[in-house]
Write an enzyme that holds these catalytic residues in place. Structure first.
Site, short mmCIF file in Angstrom:
data_model
loop_
_atom_site.label_atom_id
_atom_site.label_comp_id
_atom_site.label_asym_id
_atom_site.label_seq_id
_atom_site.Cartn_x
_atom_site.Cartn_y
_atom_site.Cartn_z
N ALA A 1 2.25 59.54 34.27
CA ALA A 1 1.18 59.31 33.29
C ALA A 1 0.48 60.61 32.92
CB ALA A 1 0.18 58.30 33.84
N TYR B 1 1.85 63.61 33.02
CA TYR B 1 2.79 64.35 32.17
C TYR B 1 2.68 63.84 30.73
CZ TYR B 1 7.07 66.46 30.40
OH TYR B 1 7.96 67.18 29.67
N ASP B 2 2.70 62.51 30.58
CA ASP B 2 2.64 61.91 29.24
C ASP B 2 1.35 62.32 28.52
OD1 ASP B 2 5.01 60.73 29.86
OD2 ASP B 2 4.16 58.76 30.32
N GLU C 1 30.66 71.71 47.10
CA GLU C 1 29.79 70.86 46.27
C GLU C 1 30.60 69.73 45.67
OE1 GLU C 1 28.64 74.22 43.99
OE2 GLU C 1 29.97 73.77 42.33
N LYS D 1 32.46 67.38 43.07
CA LYS D 1 33.04 67.61 41.74
C LYS D 1 32.60 66.47 40.86
CE LYS D 1 37.25 68.82 39.31
NZ LYS D 1 37.26 67.73 38.35
N ASP E 1 32.09 64.07 37.75
CA ASP E 1 33.04 63.59 36.76
C ASP E 1 32.34 63.52 35.41
OD1 ASP E 1 35.46 62.83 35.90
OD2 ASP E 1 35.43 60.82 36.78
N GLU F 1 28.05 70.91 34.55
CA GLU F 1 28.68 69.65 34.19
C GLU F 1 27.63 68.67 33.67
OE1 GLU F 1 31.95 69.81 34.82
OE2 GLU F 1 32.71 67.75 34.76
N TYR G 1 24.16 69.28 36.09
CA TYR G 1 23.94 70.24 37.17
C TYR G 1 24.68 71.51 36.80
CZ TYR G 1 22.22 66.64 40.40
OH TYR G 1 21.50 65.66 41.01
N LYS H 1 40.69 66.75 45.44
CA LYS H 1 40.45 65.48 44.75
C LYS H 1 40.38 64.29 45.71
CE LYS H 1 40.53 65.23 40.62
NZ LYS H 1 41.45 65.54 39.53
N CYS I 1 40.77 21.24 37.56
CA CYS I 1 40.51 22.15 38.67
C CYS I 1 41.79 22.36 39.49
CB CYS I 1 39.41 21.59 39.57
SG CYS I 1 39.18 22.53 41.10
N CYS J 1 41.11 20.60 43.15
CA CYS J 1 40.94 19.17 43.37
C CYS J 1 41.38 18.32 42.18
CB CYS J 1 39.48 18.86 43.70
SG CYS J 1 38.38 19.00 42.29
N CYS K 1 34.31 23.49 37.84
CA CYS K 1 34.95 22.27 38.30
C CYS K 1 33.85 21.22 38.44
CB CYS K 1 35.62 22.53 39.64
SG CYS K 1 35.96 21.03 40.56
N CYS L 1 35.45 18.45 45.71
CA CYS L 1 36.30 19.64 45.62
C CYS L 1 36.21 20.48 46.89
CB CYS L 1 35.89 20.48 44.41
SG CYS L 1 36.93 21.93 44.20
O1 D41 Z 1 31.38 69.50 39.35
C1 D41 Z 1 32.30 70.01 38.68
N1 D41 Z 1 32.97 69.26 37.86
C2 D41 Z 1 32.64 71.44 38.81
C3 D41 Z 1 33.51 72.00 37.90
C4 D41 Z 1 32.10 72.26 39.82
N2 D41 Z 1 31.22 71.74 40.73
N3 D41 Z 1 32.41 73.54 39.90
C5 D41 Z 1 33.27 74.11 39.00
N4 D41 Z 1 33.53 75.42 39.12
C6 D41 Z 1 34.36 76.00 38.26
C7 D41 Z 1 34.64 77.45 38.41
C8 D41 Z 1 34.87 77.80 39.84
C9 D41 Z 1 35.84 77.84 37.61
C10 D41 Z 1 33.46 78.23 37.90
C11 D41 Z 1 33.84 73.35 37.96
C12 D41 Z 1 34.71 74.02 37.07
N5 D41 Z 1 34.94 75.34 37.24
C13 D41 Z 1 35.38 73.40 35.95
N6 D41 Z 1 35.04 72.31 35.33
C14 D41 Z 1 35.90 72.08 34.34
C15 D41 Z 1 36.82 73.07 34.32
C16 D41 Z 1 36.47 73.90 35.32
#
Ligand code: D41
Length: 675
Positions: free
Chosen positions: A38, A40-41, A118, A120, A122, A178, A228, A319, A413, A416, A431, A437
């Site tokens: 609030a 901030y607003d 960290e 990855k 999507d 990303e 991030y 992955k 059904c 039954c 059903c 049943c």
């Molecule tokens: O979270 C991610 N998708 C992510 C993508 C990440 N945490 N680190 C990344 N680091 C790199 C480098 C090391 C090449 C700077 C990346 C990606 N690249 C990346 N995302 C898409 C292509 C490359």
């Protein structure tokens, strides 16, 4: 306007902007807000008003200026001064070990390597360029060399700083990261789309991509995007730290959000521990991740390692098992749930997804099948996230052949054989087998025995489940065949408790008609509807013979409930169960059998208001109902008496206006005692 006043206003405006930037940074980057939303607003509106009054003081880095630009006709191209590299993948510990060994060889070192690990995310990779601390442009990764100018859209993301904090940043700074859509925002967006009959997004990644590729930034501004940062591109006129982890802390100070899950780990063992820990927590995270990224932490080592083709030798993506895979729908079956809901289930060509082999996926209901245009024989994308039931995300239409078949809802059904009904405006088909049943048995018996229904003491849900599973009982009628010895032979059941249960069943054999009607578990016939039915029809026979019109004439009963009741009694199985219950010695107490002189307030309508001296309003209501009265919620010309206590308000006023007799608790007690 005198220059000095304008100067004062200009500095007030700049002060508000600084405050807002700082609050936003604490909120989005540090996750530690200093003031409530609030506040901030309030500051935001104050700034807005000042800027409106002084348009000459507007500035594009003002927190109020995130949206504002006009829609584009196309996205312009942007050449990345420093290419955006891609990441190589590994899928196993062995492959990761090989990556680590190659790094050791190139570094001529045996010491375990420090990795910055960290999640990855999507989403979509972007690069944002700042000069003198001002956001200049933002571009998608594109092919790594050239991307699209999405500045207008990126500016609408609240956690993207329009101006950097402090004054200690490099003069030119490209930050890479990303953009993603948190799961909660994705669900909300899709819900909204469904309500508006619009197309939904298959997953958060697609939703993020679709949102970022809008030519009209006002649309992007309304999408719950986040980001991030995870790397830098061009850095000129300043020095950053000499490890990845320290550099990320530095970026955080400039105002950039970095992932809170990031951690420095040692060697392959450290990487694997981190990987397992995050894989286990994958579903709990607020955003989708598809693996882990490990980066050699020391920048000096990164430089020694360099890169091959388009990917660095100092970073790798590990992955997770895919959560989406393609397979084929072999057939569609229909399952009956505990409440009779019929759920179509796709039988799949087995596919390994989300770490397990999946053979079935829920299709929810027929609407969903139509919306997704699902046919038997289709190639489909299956998603299995965590322990959630696998789902069909979408049909791969380009792979459809002319051998596909339509999915048809059965009329009977599958468990039954009772009629399946689907009411107007409802997504689920059900059903109508009810008490009969098998799929609904335990549920129906639990309801029958419950406190507000037949009130059979000691017959708990666990016990009912055990009895149904062992096929000892199939319908509520079978409760009356239970013997002490049969019950005592169950696990953890003493002779004494068995006897108590048999006694409780015996003691429940004279239910009020209203309770018995409620106990049947007819859909949408709750306690109050059951009472209205009992009061108006006076016997179970009359209820079983009532047609839709008769039923609809009764208070609170509309066409849908009337149809549920008629359908219920049309089922031969339901009638059989009732007959068995009656044959077992259950004697229903019809309202007419209660002597009229025990109903002193027969058909008088009462309203209760205020605080009564000794009774709760609920207790007063029960007393009145037992005495044959009706209890209504509001005073009208049909009200006979207002039962009023302390602090009676508008109802008392209305009652006096309408000439309704007002009585107190003492009077009521007198009336009831006299008769
Ligand atoms: O979270 C991610 N998708 C992510 C993508 C990440 N945490 N680190 C990344 N680091 C790199 C480098 C090391 C090449 C700077 C990346 C990606 N690249 C990346 N995302 C898409 C292509 C490359």
């Amino acid at each position: 306007m005198p220059a000095s006043i304008n100067h004062k206003i200009a500095s007030k405006i700049e002060q508000l902007r600084e405050q807002l930037r700082n609050h936003a940074w604490r909120y989005y980057v540090l996750d530690d807000p200093e003031v409530p939303d609030a506040e901030y607003d309030r500051l935001y509106r104050q700034l807005q008003q000042l800027e409106q009054a002084h348009p000459e003081l507007l500035s594009s880095d003002s927190p109020t200026q995130r949206v504002g630009a006009q829609p584009l006709t196309t996205f312009a191209q942007i050449h990345h001064q420093q290419p955006m590299l891609s990441l190589d993948n590994v899928f196993s510990e062995d492959e990761l070990t090989a990556f680590d060994r190659r790094a050791h060889e190139r570094l001529h070192s045996d010491a375990p390597i420090d990795y910055a690990a960290e999640p990855k995310l999507d989403g979509l990779a972007i690069s944002i360029r700042y000069e003198q601390g001002q956001l200049i442009y933002a571009a998608t990764r594109g092919d790594g060399n050239t991307g699209e100018n999405v500045t207008q859209n990126i500016r609408t993301i609240e956690s993207v700083p329009l101006k950097l904090l402090g004054d200690d940043f490099p003069k030119v700074l490209e930050v890479r990261g990303e953009v993603f859509m948190p799961k909660a925002g994705f669900e909300k967006l899709n819900q909204q789309a469904r309500r508006n009959g619009e197309k939904t997004f298959a997953n958060p990644r697609n939703a993020a991509a679709g949102s970022l590729r809008q030519l009209d930034p006002r649309i992007t501004a309304n999408r719950p995007l986040s980001w991030y940062c995870y790397a830098v591109g061009v850095v000129e006129g300043g020095q950053l730290a000499d490890t990845h982890s320290a550099m990320m802390q530095q970026l955080k100070q400039y105002g950039f959000p970095v992932c809170a899950e990031a951690q420095v780990v040692k060697g392959v063992a450290g990487c694997m521990a981190y990987y397992r820990q995050l894989l286990a927590r994958r579903e709990q995270l607020a955003y989708d991740i598809d693996g882990i990224v490990y980066k050699v932490n020391a920048i000096s080592q990164q430089q020694l390692l360099g890169f091959v083709a388009r990917a660095p030798r100092w970073a790798i993506a590990h992955k997770f098992p895919a959560q989406e895979e393609m397979t084929e729908i072999l057939d569609v079956d229909f399952q009956v749930g505990r409440t009779g809901a019929i759920t179509p289930v796709a039988r799949l060509k087995p596919v390994f997804v989300g770490g397990v082999t999946v053979k079935n996926a829920t299709l929810h209901n027929m609407d969903e099948i139509r919306r997704k245009d699902i046919h038997i024989g289709d190639r489909v994308i299956i998603r299995r996230a965590g322990d959630v039931i696998p789902e069909v995300v979408k049909v791969v239409i380009s792979r459809r052949t002319d051998r596909v078949r339509e999915v048809i809802m059965p009329t009977k059904c599958p468990v039954c054989g009772s009629v399946i009904e689907q009411l107007e405006g409802e997504a689920v088909a059900r059903c109508t087998g009810g008490l009969f049943c098998e799929a609904q048995r335990a549920q129906a018996i639990k309801h029958y025995a419950s406190r507000k229904a037949m009130d059979i003491d000691g017959l708990g849900n666990k016990l009912i489940e055990q009895l149904v599973a062992g096929n000892t009982i199939q319908t509520p009628a079978d409760l009356y065949t239970l013997s002490v010895s049969r019950l005592a032979s169950l696990d953890r059941m003493a002779e004494k408790s068995a006897q108590n249960i048999v006694n409780a069943i015996d003691n429940s054999k004279q239910p009020l008609l209203s309770r018995f009607i409620y106990a049947m578990g007819i859909r949408e016939v709750g306690e109050s509807t059951a009472r209205h039915l009992a009061e108006n029809l006076m016997s179970l026979d009359a209820l079983m013979q009532a047609d839709i019109e008769t039923l609809q004439a009764i208070q609170d009963i509309g066409p849908i409930v009337a149809q549920h009741i008629v359908t219920f009694f049309q089922q031969r199985h339901n009638r059989e169960v009732i007959n068995k219950i009656l044959a077992a010695g259950v004697v229903i107490q019809n309202p007419e059998k209660v002597a009229v002189d025990n109903q002193p307030l027969q058909s008088k309508t009462f309203v209760i208001t205020g605080t009564l001296p000794s009774l709760s309003r609920e207790q007063a209501k029960t007393l009145l109902l037992h005495a044959g009265a009706k209890v209504s919620g509001s005073v009208s010309s049909k009200t006979d008496y207002l039962l009023a206590g302390e602090k009676a308000g508008s109802k008392l006023t209305k009652a006096s206006l309408l000439g309704v007799t007002v009585i107190d608790e003492a009077t009521l007690k007198q009336w009831l005692a006299k008769d």
